[in-house]
Design an enzyme around this catalytic site. Structure first.
Site, PDB file in Angstrom:
ATOM      1  N   LYS A 136       0.844  -1.193   0.000  1.00  0.00           N
ATOM      2  CA  LYS A 136       0.000   0.000   0.000  1.00  0.00           C
ATOM      3  C   LYS A 136       0.884   1.250   0.000  1.00  0.00           C
ATOM      4  O   LYS A 136       1.991   1.164   0.515  1.00  0.00           O
ATOM      5  CB  LYS A 136      -0.964   0.019   1.182  1.00  0.00           C
ATOM      6  N   TYR A 221      -4.447   4.359   6.222  1.00  0.00           N
ATOM      7  CA  TYR A 221      -4.957   3.407   7.224  1.00  0.00           C
ATOM      8  C   TYR A 221      -6.303   3.862   7.773  1.00  0.00           C
ATOM      9  O   TYR A 221      -7.189   3.038   8.016  1.00  0.00           O
ATOM     10  CB  TYR A 221      -3.952   3.246   8.375  1.00  0.00           C
TER      11      TYR A 221
HETATM   12  P1  NDP Z   1      12.465   1.274   2.188  1.00  0.00           P
HETATM   13  O1  NDP Z   1      13.052   2.551   1.695  1.00  0.00           O
HETATM   14  O2  NDP Z   1      12.946   0.746   3.474  1.00  0.00           O
HETATM   15  O3  NDP Z   1      12.705   0.134   1.099  1.00  0.00           O
HETATM   16  C1  NDP Z   1      12.343   0.298  -0.225  1.00  0.00           C
HETATM   17  C2  NDP Z   1      13.247  -0.555  -1.101  1.00  0.00           C
HETATM   18  O4  NDP Z   1      12.836  -0.395  -2.452  1.00  0.00           O
HETATM   19  C3  NDP Z   1      14.720  -0.120  -1.091  1.00  0.00           C
HETATM   20  O5  NDP Z   1      15.448  -0.687  -0.022  1.00  0.00           O
HETATM   21  C4  NDP Z   1      15.196  -0.630  -2.432  1.00  0.00           C
HETATM   22  O6  NDP Z   1      15.513  -2.016  -2.324  1.00  0.00           O
HETATM   23  C5  NDP Z   1      13.952  -0.540  -3.310  1.00  0.00           C
HETATM   24  N1  NDP Z   1      14.027   0.596  -4.256  1.00  0.00           N
HETATM   25  C6  NDP Z   1      13.946   0.484  -5.591  1.00  0.00           C
HETATM   26  N2  NDP Z   1      14.058   1.686  -6.175  1.00  0.00           N
HETATM   27  C7  NDP Z   1      14.214   2.580  -5.171  1.00  0.00           C
HETATM   28  C8  NDP Z   1      14.392   3.988  -5.158  1.00  0.00           C
HETATM   29  N3  NDP Z   1      14.418   4.723  -6.293  1.00  0.00           N
HETATM   30  N4  NDP Z   1      14.534   4.603  -3.970  1.00  0.00           N
HETATM   31  C9  NDP Z   1      14.488   3.904  -2.817  1.00  0.00           C
HETATM   32  N5  NDP Z   1      14.329   2.548  -2.777  1.00  0.00           N
HETATM   33  C10 NDP Z   1      14.187   1.902  -3.957  1.00  0.00           C
HETATM   34  O7  NDP Z   1      10.892   1.469   2.195  1.00  0.00           O
HETATM   35  P2  NDP Z   1       9.827   0.601   2.988  1.00  0.00           P
HETATM   36  O8  NDP Z   1      10.255  -0.807   2.961  1.00  0.00           O
HETATM   37  O9  NDP Z   1       9.549   1.220   4.276  1.00  0.00           O
HETATM   38  O10 NDP Z   1       8.526   0.801   2.078  1.00  0.00           O
HETATM   39  C11 NDP Z   1       8.347   0.115   0.848  1.00  0.00           C
HETATM   40  C12 NDP Z   1       6.850  -0.006   0.537  1.00  0.00           C
HETATM   41  O11 NDP Z   1       6.220  -0.741   1.570  1.00  0.00           O
HETATM   42  C13 NDP Z   1       6.103   1.307   0.463  1.00  0.00           C
HETATM   43  O12 NDP Z   1       5.132   1.248  -0.566  1.00  0.00           O
HETATM   44  C14 NDP Z   1       5.434   1.443   1.815  1.00  0.00           C
HETATM   45  O13 NDP Z   1       4.253   2.216   1.774  1.00  0.00           O
HETATM   46  C15 NDP Z   1       5.135  -0.001   2.114  1.00  0.00           C
HETATM   47  N6  NDP Z   1       5.072  -0.269   3.562  1.00  0.00           N
HETATM   48  C16 NDP Z   1       4.011  -0.977   4.050  1.00  0.00           C
HETATM   49  C17 NDP Z   1       3.918  -1.259   5.386  1.00  0.00           C
HETATM   50  C18 NDP Z   1       2.781  -2.057   5.908  1.00  0.00           C
HETATM   51  O14 NDP Z   1       2.663  -2.184   7.128  1.00  0.00           O
HETATM   52  N7  NDP Z   1       1.949  -2.641   5.056  1.00  0.00           N
HETATM   53  C19 NDP Z   1       4.926  -0.790   6.330  1.00  0.00           C
HETATM   54  C20 NDP Z   1       6.033  -0.103   5.706  1.00  0.00           C
HETATM   55  C21 NDP Z   1       6.081   0.150   4.375  1.00  0.00           C
HETATM   56  P3  NDP Z   1      16.694  -2.671  -3.170  1.00  0.00           P
HETATM   57  O15 NDP Z   1      17.942  -2.020  -2.685  1.00  0.00           O
HETATM   58  O16 NDP Z   1      16.590  -4.097  -2.840  1.00  0.00           O
HETATM   59  O17 NDP Z   1      16.410  -2.380  -4.625  1.00  0.00           O
END
Ligand code: NDP
Length: 370
Positions: A136, A221
């Site tokens: 989401k 949420y």
């Molecule tokens: P993070 O920044 O921690 O991780 C995102 C990952 O996406 C990065 O580590 C990277 O992984 C990849 N990525 C690819 N392109 C990019 C870019 N241009 N910039 C940054 N990262 C990129 O974010 P979150 O994990 O916190 O959030 C990711 C998604 O999950 C969002 O949509 C957020 O809304 C959702 N979310 C949902 C939650 C829930 O409870 N349902 C809780 C937290 C987040 P790599 O290095 O492997 O490519």
């Protein structure tokens, strides 16, 4: 600096003396995958903070298994390979992952990247013939969301969204009570969703990657919660924005929005979405004969709450473990969850978000047709 993860943990800490529940100490410690039916073989795309949480939670799944990764960071790929025993042939990057179509050992891709990338990535997953699970907000507006739904339908794959609260036992008990008429006619919902965001350089404050501010990330949420707690689709929205820090929250990144939703049965919802305050994770539902409170309502857990009948005592779960097992049943057996987690459900939230932004701009009431 406060991250979203800090927020979710702080929220728990501030309302409960129970220690923070992680994947290792929840009740559903089921060990490795042991299932009579088919096991959903999942590749996670985006090995960031939430992707890591999902991977850890999946260790306890009985119907889903992490078997692959898609990442732009080679060092993460090798770490995850070692940690989760992932074979080289199931590792991809953002350039070559379309080749996943030739990989018979992966059933689904879970897209956990920044919001602005979900649309293109999910459509590529669909074109590769794999089921898509997406975080989401599913997209950054309803038009993009609908394109994702259409692409998955065309490809004959399922599109599911990480609405983990739809499987949470206390939440489901309130929904059961409401359906059974135990609150009487429901007339009011209050949703408070927010945390103080840290690092100004993070993608959540970059419009191209986030699609918006607090509303996209955390306000959603309260939107989604208002819908499943009241059990109807809203027909109008009004909204007001305040911005105290325009340097940090630039054009297109909402800091704080108050919004109201009107429902066909006469109920209203009053909600707050913010990136500027902590201790905001609360749902309150009020009917003519009773009420329900969840606080914390949407953090990673433990979720706590009570109704006019007393404390809610349903089990504490690791949300992502249950979600992934349930998604396996949805994909393989067409199981219908109590509250849908499909792309159409997500498009409804995105239409409401579009309308909230419209209401902020033009003032007054925006009518909704979901
Ligand atoms: P993070 O920044 O921690 O991780 C995102 C990952 O996406 C990065 O580590 C990277 O992984 C990849 N990525 C690819 N392109 C990019 C870019 N241009 N910039 C940054 N990262 C990129 O974010 P979150 O994990 O916190 O959030 C990711 C998604 O999950 C969002 O949509 C957020 O809304 C959702 N979310 C949902 C939650 C829930 O409870 N349902 C809780 C937290 C987040 P790599 O290095 O492997 O490519």
């Amino acid at each position: 600096m406060k991250s979203r993860r800090d927020f979710l943990q702080t929220v728990v800490g501030s309302f409960a003396t129970i220690p923070f529940l992680n994947a290792d100490c929840a009740e559903n410690t089921k060990g490795s995958v042991q299932s009579d039916g088919p096991v959903l073989r999942v590749a996670i795309m985006g090995l960031g903070s939430y992707g890591t949480r999902v991977a850890e939670a999946m260790k306890m799944c009985t119907r889903a298994k992490l078997v692959g990764v898609i990442s732009g960071t080679p060092s993460k790929i090798s770490n995850w390979q070692a940690k989760y025993n992932i074979p080289e042939k199931n590792c991809y990057n953002y350039e070559n992952f379309d080749n996943i179509k030739n990989n018979p050992d992966i059933d689904a891709v879970y897209v956990i990247t920044p919001n602005g990338l979900h649309h293109d990535f999910v459509i590529r997953v669909a074109k590769a013939g794999k089921h898509a699970i997406c975080e989401k907000p599913m997209a950054v507006n309803a038009r993009e969301g609908q394109e994702m739904v259409d692409a998955c339908k065309k490809a004959g794959v399922k599109l599911l969204v990480g609405y983990r609260m739809h499987f949470e036992p206390k939440t489901l008990e309130i929904i059961r009570m409401r359906k059974a008429g135990e609150f009487g006619k429901v007339l009011f919902f209050e949703g408070l969703s927010g945390f103080q965001i840290g690092d100004p350089s993070q993608w959540r404050l970059n419009k191209a990657l986030s699609g918006g501010g607090a509303m996209m990330d955390i306000g959603i949420y309260s939107i989604n919660g208002g819908r499943y707690m009241i059990g109807e689709e809203p027909i109008w929205v009004t909204a007001q924005e305040t911005k105290n820090n325009p340097k940090k929250f630039k054009e297109g990144i909402d800091e704080t929005i108050l919004f109201q939703l009107g429902f066909p049965g006469g109920a209203t919802a009053s909600c707050l979405s913010t990136y500027s305050m902590n201790n905001l994770d609360r749902f309150f539902l009020n009917g003519e004969n009773g009420y329900a409170i969840l606080q914390p309502a949407t953090g990673y857990g433990p979720i706590m709450g009570r109704t006019h009948k007393g404390e809610l005592t349903q089990p504490i779960t690791t949300h992502q473990t249950v979600q992934m097992d349930e998604m396996a049943a949805i994909i393989f057996e067409n199981k219908k969850p109590v509250v849908p987690v499909d792309g159409d459900e997500a498009v409804k939230d995105l239409k409401i978000i579009d309308s909230i932004y419209e209401a902020v701009k033009k003032g007054g009431r925006v009518e909704l047709k979901l």
